[in-house]
Design an enzyme around this catalytic site. Structure first.
Site, PDB file in Angstrom:
ATOM      1  N   GLN A 196       8.549   9.008  -3.984  1.00 42.13           N
ATOM      2  CA  GLN A 196       7.406   8.578  -4.804  1.00 42.13           C
ATOM      3  C   GLN A 196       6.329   9.661  -4.849  1.00 42.13           C
ATOM      4  OE1 GLN A 196       5.086   5.434  -3.028  1.00 42.13           O
ATOM      5  NE2 GLN A 196       4.267   4.744  -4.972  1.00 42.13           N
ATOM      6  N   GLY A 197       6.136  10.260  -6.006  1.00 41.34           N
ATOM      7  CA  GLY A 197       5.135  11.318  -6.136  1.00 41.34           C
ATOM      8  C   GLY A 197       3.868  10.825  -6.810  1.00 41.34           C
ATOM      9  N   TYR A 198       3.095  10.068  -6.103  1.00 41.81           N
ATOM     10  CA  TYR A 198       1.827   9.536  -6.631  1.00 41.81           C
ATOM     11  C   TYR A 198       0.646  10.335  -6.080  1.00 41.81           C
ATOM     12  CZ  TYR A 198       3.489   5.095  -8.702  1.00 41.81           C
ATOM     13  OH  TYR A 198       4.061   4.130  -9.479  1.00 41.81           O
ATOM     14  N   GLU A 220       5.408  -3.037  -4.600  1.00 44.64           N
ATOM     15  CA  GLU A 220       5.393  -2.361  -3.318  1.00 44.64           C
ATOM     16  C   GLU A 220       4.707  -3.252  -2.284  1.00 44.64           C
ATOM     17  OE1 GLU A 220       3.307   1.384  -3.415  1.00 44.64           O
ATOM     18  OE2 GLU A 220       3.745   1.842  -1.333  1.00 44.64           O
ATOM     19  N   SER A 270      -4.827   1.129   0.599  1.00 41.10           N
ATOM     20  CA  SER A 270      -5.332   0.829   1.945  1.00 41.10           C
ATOM     21  C   SER A 270      -5.850  -0.604   2.013  1.00 41.10           C
ATOM     22  CB  SER A 270      -6.462   1.790   2.300  1.00 41.10           C
ATOM     23  OG  SER A 270      -7.631   1.406   1.602  1.00 41.10           O
ATOM     24  N   GLU A 297      -8.645  -1.628   2.884  1.00 42.21           N
ATOM     25  CA  GLU A 297      -9.984  -1.731   2.282  1.00 42.21           C
ATOM     26  C   GLU A 297      -9.854  -1.922   0.773  1.00 42.21           C
ATOM     27  OE1 GLU A 297      -9.188   0.582   4.533  1.00 42.21           O
ATOM     28  OE2 GLU A 297     -10.519   0.087   6.207  1.00 42.21           O
TER      29      GLU A 297
HETATM   30  C1  LIG Z   1       2.863   7.658   6.313  1.00 46.00           C
HETATM   31  C2  LIG Z   1       2.422   7.686   4.882  1.00 46.00           C
HETATM   32  C3  LIG Z   1       3.365   7.661   3.868  1.00 46.00           C
HETATM   33  C4  LIG Z   1       2.981   7.738   2.531  1.00 46.00           C
HETATM   34  N1  LIG Z   1       3.950   7.790   1.554  1.00 46.00           N
HETATM   35  C5  LIG Z   1       3.577   8.044   0.277  1.00 46.00           C
HETATM   36  C6  LIG Z   1       4.548   8.303  -0.742  1.00 46.00           C
HETATM   37  O1  LIG Z   1       5.753   8.260  -0.483  1.00 46.00           O
HETATM   38  N2  LIG Z   1       4.136   8.620  -1.985  1.00 46.00           N
HETATM   39  C7  LIG Z   1       2.821   8.667  -2.315  1.00 46.00           C
HETATM   40  O2  LIG Z   1       2.523   8.925  -3.449  1.00 46.00           O
HETATM   41  N3  LIG Z   1       1.875   8.421  -1.379  1.00 46.00           N
HETATM   42  C8  LIG Z   1       2.219   8.118  -0.107  1.00 46.00           C
HETATM   43  N4  LIG Z   1       1.255   7.916   0.861  1.00 46.00           N
HETATM   44  C9  LIG Z   1      -0.159   8.095   0.493  1.00 46.00           C
HETATM   45  C10 LIG Z   1      -0.967   6.843   0.544  1.00 46.00           C
HETATM   46  O3  LIG Z   1      -0.751   6.058  -0.574  1.00 46.00           O
HETATM   47  C11 LIG Z   1      -2.445   7.305   0.698  1.00 46.00           C
HETATM   48  O4  LIG Z   1      -2.589   7.800   2.002  1.00 46.00           O
HETATM   49  C12 LIG Z   1      -3.400   6.169   0.450  1.00 46.00           C
HETATM   50  O5  LIG Z   1      -3.452   5.873  -0.903  1.00 46.00           O
HETATM   51  C13 LIG Z   1      -4.829   6.504   0.944  1.00 46.00           C
HETATM   52  O6  LIG Z   1      -5.287   7.692   0.407  1.00 46.00           O
HETATM   53  P1  LIG Z   1      -5.901   8.841   1.325  1.00 46.00           P
HETATM   54  O7  LIG Z   1      -4.974   9.059   2.452  1.00 46.00           O
HETATM   55  O8  LIG Z   1      -6.250   9.961   0.464  1.00 46.00           O
HETATM   56  O9  LIG Z   1      -7.219   8.184   1.944  1.00 46.00           O
HETATM   57  P2  LIG Z   1      -8.632   8.110   1.216  1.00 46.00           P
HETATM   58  O10 LIG Z   1      -8.466   7.556  -0.133  1.00 46.00           O
HETATM   59  O11 LIG Z   1      -9.340   9.384   1.401  1.00 46.00           O
HETATM   60  O12 LIG Z   1      -9.333   6.968   2.107  1.00 46.00           O
HETATM   61  C14 LIG Z   1      -9.931   7.236   3.364  1.00 46.00           C
HETATM   62  C15 LIG Z   1     -10.579   5.952   3.855  1.00 46.00           C
HETATM   63  O13 LIG Z   1     -11.581   5.535   2.920  1.00 46.00           O
HETATM   64  C16 LIG Z   1     -11.345   4.203   2.514  1.00 46.00           C
HETATM   65  N5  LIG Z   1     -11.757   4.004   1.125  1.00 46.00           N
HETATM   66  C17 LIG Z   1     -11.431   4.765   0.063  1.00 46.00           C
HETATM   67  N6  LIG Z   1     -11.969   4.256  -1.054  1.00 46.00           N
HETATM   68  C18 LIG Z   1     -12.646   3.141  -0.684  1.00 46.00           C
HETATM   69  C19 LIG Z   1     -13.418   2.160  -1.381  1.00 46.00           C
HETATM   70  N7  LIG Z   1     -13.589   2.229  -2.696  1.00 46.00           N
HETATM   71  N8  LIG Z   1     -13.965   1.149  -0.676  1.00 46.00           N
HETATM   72  C20 LIG Z   1     -13.801   1.078   0.656  1.00 46.00           C
HETATM   73  N9  LIG Z   1     -13.078   1.964   1.369  1.00 46.00           N
HETATM   74  C21 LIG Z   1     -12.515   2.977   0.702  1.00 46.00           C
HETATM   75  C22 LIG Z   1      -9.855   4.030   2.665  1.00 46.00           C
HETATM   76  O14 LIG Z   1      -9.516   2.672   2.768  1.00 46.00           O
HETATM   77  C23 LIG Z   1      -9.596   4.794   3.945  1.00 46.00           C
HETATM   78  O15 LIG Z   1      -9.917   4.009   5.045  1.00 46.00           O
HETATM   79  C24 LIG Z   1       1.615   7.813   2.199  1.00 46.00           C
HETATM   80  C25 LIG Z   1       0.657   7.799   3.226  1.00 46.00           C
HETATM   81  C26 LIG Z   1       1.039   7.749   4.548  1.00 46.00           C
HETATM   82  C27 LIG Z   1      -0.018   7.758   5.621  1.00 46.00           C
END
Ligand SMILES: Cc1cc2nc3c(=O)[nH]c(=O)nc-3n(C[C@H](O)[C@H](O)[C@H](O)COP(=O)(O)OP(=O)(O)OC[C@H]3O[C@@H](n4cnc5c(N)ncnc54)[C@H](O)[C@@H]3O)c2cc1C
Ligand SMILES: Cc1cc2nc3c(=O)[nH]c(=O)nc-3n(C[C@H](O)[C@H](O)[C@H](O)COP(=O)(O)OP(=O)(O)OC[C@H]3O[C@@H](n4cnc5c(N)ncnc54)[C@H](O)[C@@H]3O)c2cc1C
Lengths: 397, 382
Positions: free
Chosen positions: A125-127, A243, A382, A384
């Protein structure tokens, strides 16, 4: 309202149980909770299920689904969890396939669904991107039309198990001038296309589960566009709801509680089995009660889906509570193993010793699992963000 | 009332902070932890040179005249730097026993400890004993003036680096009796001692230690019936461990706040989302409460037995809970980045997780505190 299983359902459970007993690969027993398996190990059970026609319980029958009722699907996941079976990875079966059979064209269905069903083709999944996590719509990877091709440039990250992937589904910006959510397209990409580089990211439990995926002038035939150009966000949201519902993990958590009980009856506190102490027994009870609440919430969701409602914002409840329970479960398991939670089993593995772990076998990856499960409240939107969804979409705040 | 540090303590803290900043940055620590030995003996020598190993001992014992507060100051800085070297095991635990040992033991072992020549580990836990210090299957049988030790000690932190072990073993009584808990000094190269060394999840090294007819002489005996001493010394170690957790929490919180100020999503720094602001406010409260409890426990180490034990347990409960909360939320607020091995935050999380179970976890100490309170109530009712 009715909780009883019908005689047909009981017979179905028997059939499923027997099939699993006779066909689940011996060499995979006990590996169901490891994150660092080989491609072959990950796919072995999927391939067996593919041959049997049971790899996609939730798909419509005409695309190769089982046609099972929601109750049958529930029984199916319980029986698999009972033996800690390694279920097919979600990226093909539960994520991209529903998008393809709902929004894709006939050619795409014919080309991609069979490989997903059989387990021969591995999807990723490349999101997410470094700057686009929770705010997925701010993604920057571009797909520029050049004749019969899209040319992709950008960087994806957190791409789970992309090191094994044959194909990936990518969200790319096809119209940079459009508003954020518009101008995004859903594109299928052969991971062997020149210009794709997958670089490992090591996680805190020592596993290589995720990757950075770099795209430099990657030429993808336009026929790999799913649905309409610039409408990818709609498909992505559709997929995310799918998902999330898979993420509740009720059957697996039930099995986890059983395992925890077994550990707590082998561990002792002042000579008494830990499980017989009030403090610990109550913690397990609390967890089980919370899991029951989740289970019945999931059953209600399934029933409403069976009645023709797609997964809506209620699936956020399943995501939040499901992941909290999984985290609590691994936390309690780590607590249960006491001092033997400290040895780093994977580290011993790497140091060349072929004897893994010290202490009882069940303690070997207790800490690693706890560390690793912190991911569940971060990914898939997440917790949140899920709460934001509930407050906006359901409560109207 | 005075919660200020003395000039010496402030000096120790500042020079240690500088040393850690200069020679214990996160990348260096990573390399050290991954190296064959897993620690730096030369760093230990520097700690000795700075006077850290001497700080908590009286001048008569060859120390600098400090006490538990000095150990607390050192451990908090160690927590900030995620230092792996075995100060807790050698100085606080072994040192705690040795300073109450015979003149000969002090002359021999304590002098070598303070100078940095000898490193110790504390072998007390057993596979089935959980956190009960008296739950011992390891035996020490008297034979003339010698003792013969047999048994298996679990997860002895720092043992791969140690030249000597402080070992608890049964000199009498049944498996969990309060009476008959002996304490011995055993050179690791003594005949009959074998170890299996391994890394721990928080970047330390530990061993399973096996004793097979290990014979030690009278000079190795710290006590033959000494559960009271073991409890006193482990309570001192709990106070020090709490200080380490405070240091780790402070850094984890600071890094999280920094991250939340710079990481942008939805066009704004994520630190602007109120749910995260409140969460970080709670993390800050947890860390401050932990500091308070650490001071409290440290200041009560010399009070009567029940007050001391309750203080140590209360602190350990609060720190165990706070450390978990801070660790988990720090990862959550870092999002995917928090899950990576590359960032320091995950390593603070892992250390805080392990501190909860070291020397007894939340449940253990909540029960100990409750039992001690119940005993108080019973006495009051008489
Ligand atoms: C082990 C693992 C596997 C993954 N696999 C995939 C994959 O296969 N393909 C893919 O595309 N992605 C994948 N992901 C990515 C995942 O979807 C992102 O990590 C997730 O969307 C959170 O983005 P971020 O890590 O940039 O955190 P950020 O968006 O930077 O968030 C950091 C913190 O801020 C909080 N936050 C952000 N915005 C708000 C808001 N508006 N209100 C309140 N709190 C907020 C978040 O909840 C979090 O606690 C994976 C992640 C992990 C850890
Ligand atoms: C028993 C009692 C005795 C009192 N005595 C006195 C008195 O002697 N003199 C006097 O002057 N007043 C007194 N008060 C009033 C008291 O100070 C107010 O109730 C208080 O300031 C909250 O205001 P409010 O009730 O209008 O609630 P609101 O301000 O309407 O708040 C409602 C909710 O919204 C939350 N909220 C509001 N703003 C924010 C924000 N920016 N971010 C997050 N959450 C927010 C609040 O925390 C609360 O949960 C008393 C109140 C009570 C209940």
């Amino acid at each position: 309202m009715n909780l009883e299983f019908s005689p047909e359902e009981i017979a179905f459970r028997e059939e499923v149980r027997t099939f699993i007993e006779q066909n689940y690969p011996r060499e995979l027993v006990g590996l169901g909770n490891r994150e660092d398996l080989t491609r072959e190990q990950f796919l072995a059970w999927h391939k067996i299920l593919g041959k049997k026609g049971w790899s996609a319980p939730a798909w419509p029958k005409k695309y190769g689904g089982t046609g099972w009722t929601s109750t049958q699907r529930y029984i199916w996941s319980e029986e698999n969890a009972r033996v800690d079976a390694l279920m097919p990875l979600p990226f093909g079966i539960s994520m991209v396939a529903p998008v393809i059979y709902t929004f894709g064209n006939e050619e795409q269905k014919a080309r991609h669904l069979p490989g997903i069903l059989s387990g021969d083709v591995w999807w990723c999944q490349g999101y997410s991107e470094p700057g686009a996590g929770s705010d997925l719509a701010s993604l920057k990877t571009t797909a520029v039309r050049d004749g019969d091709y899209y040319v992709l440039n950008g960087q994806k990250t957190w791409t789970t198990l992309a090191q094994h992937a044959d194909w990936g589904f990518f969200l790319c910006r096809t119209d940079p001038s459009a508003k954020q959510q518009e101008g995004i397209s859903f594109i299928l990409v052969d991971m062997k296309t020149p210009g794709i580089e997958v670089r490992p990211i090591k996680l805190i439990d020592g596993t290589h589960e995720v990757n950075e995926t770099w795209l430099t002038d990657v030429r993808v035939p336009v026929e790999n566009l799913v649905g309409e150009e610039n409408k990818g966000w709609t498909y992505a949201k559709f997929l995310l709801a799918h998902e999330r519902s898979g993420i509740a993990g009720v059957a697996r958590s039930k099995r986890g509680i059983e395992r925890l009980r077994s550990i707590a009856s082998q561990e002792t506190l002042d000579g008494t089995p830990l499980i017989s102490t009030t403090d610990f027994a109550r913690k397990i009870s609390q967890l089980e009660i919370d899991l029951t609440a989740l289970e019945f919430t999931e059953l209600r969701t399934l029933a409403s889906e069976a009645a023709g409602h797609g997964p809506g914002p209620e699936s956020s409840i399943l995501k939040i509570k499901g992941t909290e329970i999984q985290q609590r479960l691994t936390e309690l398991t780590l607590e249960a193993v006491g001092n033997y939670g400290a040895p780093y089993a994977r580290g011993m593995d790497q140091s060349g010793s072929n004897e893994i772990g010290v202490g009882p076998e069940y303690s070997n990856f207790a800490a690693d699992s706890y560390f690793n499960m912190r991911k569940t409240s971060i990914y898939g939107g997440s917790n949140e963000i899920q709460r934001n969804i509930i407050s906006k979409m359901i409560l109207g705040l | 009332m005075d919660f200020n540090f003395t000039e010496e303590q402030t000096m120790i803290r500042d020079s240690l902070a500088r040393l850690i900043r200069e020679q214990y940055d996160f990348d260096t620590r990573r390399k050290v932890v991954a190296s064959k030995d897993g620690w730096r003996p030369e760093m230990w020598a520097q700690f000795a040179e700075l006077g850290l190993l001497a700080a908590p001992f009286s001048e008569e014992d060859g120390g600098l005249g400090g006490g538990p507060i000095d150990a607390m100051v050192v451990m908090e800085e160690f927590g900030k730097g995620l230092v792996v070297e075995p100060f807790l095991q050698t100085v606080v635990l072994a040192g705690g026993f040795l300073k109450r040992g015979t003149t000969a033991q002090k002359e021999d072992h304590l002098a070598a400890l303070v100078s940095g020549e000898r490193v110790f580990a504390f072998a007390y836990a057993e596979p089935k004993g959980r956190y009960n210090l008296a739950d011992l299957s390891t035996t020490a049988k008297k034979s003339g003036s010698d003792y013969v030790i047999n048994g298996h000690k679990a997860v002895v932190v720092g043992a791969p680096w140690a030249s000597h072990l402080i070992v608890t073993a049964r000199t009498g009584g049944a498996q969990r009796d309060a009476k008959g808990v002996g304490v011995f000094i055993v050179p690791k190269d003594a005949k009959g001692v074998t170890t299996r060394d391994y890394p721990t999840v928080d970047g330390r090294r530990a061993s399973e230690v096996y004793f097979e007819n290990v014979t030690v002489g009278a000079d190795a005996v710290i006590g033959e019936d000494s559960l009271g001493l073991v409890e006193q010394v482990t309570d001192e170690a709990i106070a020090a461990l709490c200080a380490e957790a405070c240091g780790a929490m402070k850094v984890a919180n600071a890094q999280t706040v920094d991250y939340a100020k710079t990481r942008k999503q939805f066009g704004t720094p994520i630190g602007k989302f109120q749910v995260l602001q409140h969460r970080m406010a709670d993390m800050f409260i947890e860390a401050e409460q932990s500091v308070s409890m650490t001071y409290m426990a440290t200041l009560k180490l010399d009070e009567d037995e029940v007050a001391r034990k309750k203080a140590a347990s209360a602190a350990k409960v609060r720190i165990g809970q706070a450390g978990r909360f801070v660790g988990q939320q720090a990862i959550q607020i870092h999002g995917g980045m928090g899950m990576t091995d590359e960032l320091a935050i995950g390593h603070y999380f892992k250390r805080l997780t392990m501190i909860d179970s070291e020397l007894g976890n939340v449940d253990h100490h909540l029960k100990r505190y409750t039992d001690l309170s119940a005993a108080d109530v019973a006495v009051a009712a008489e």
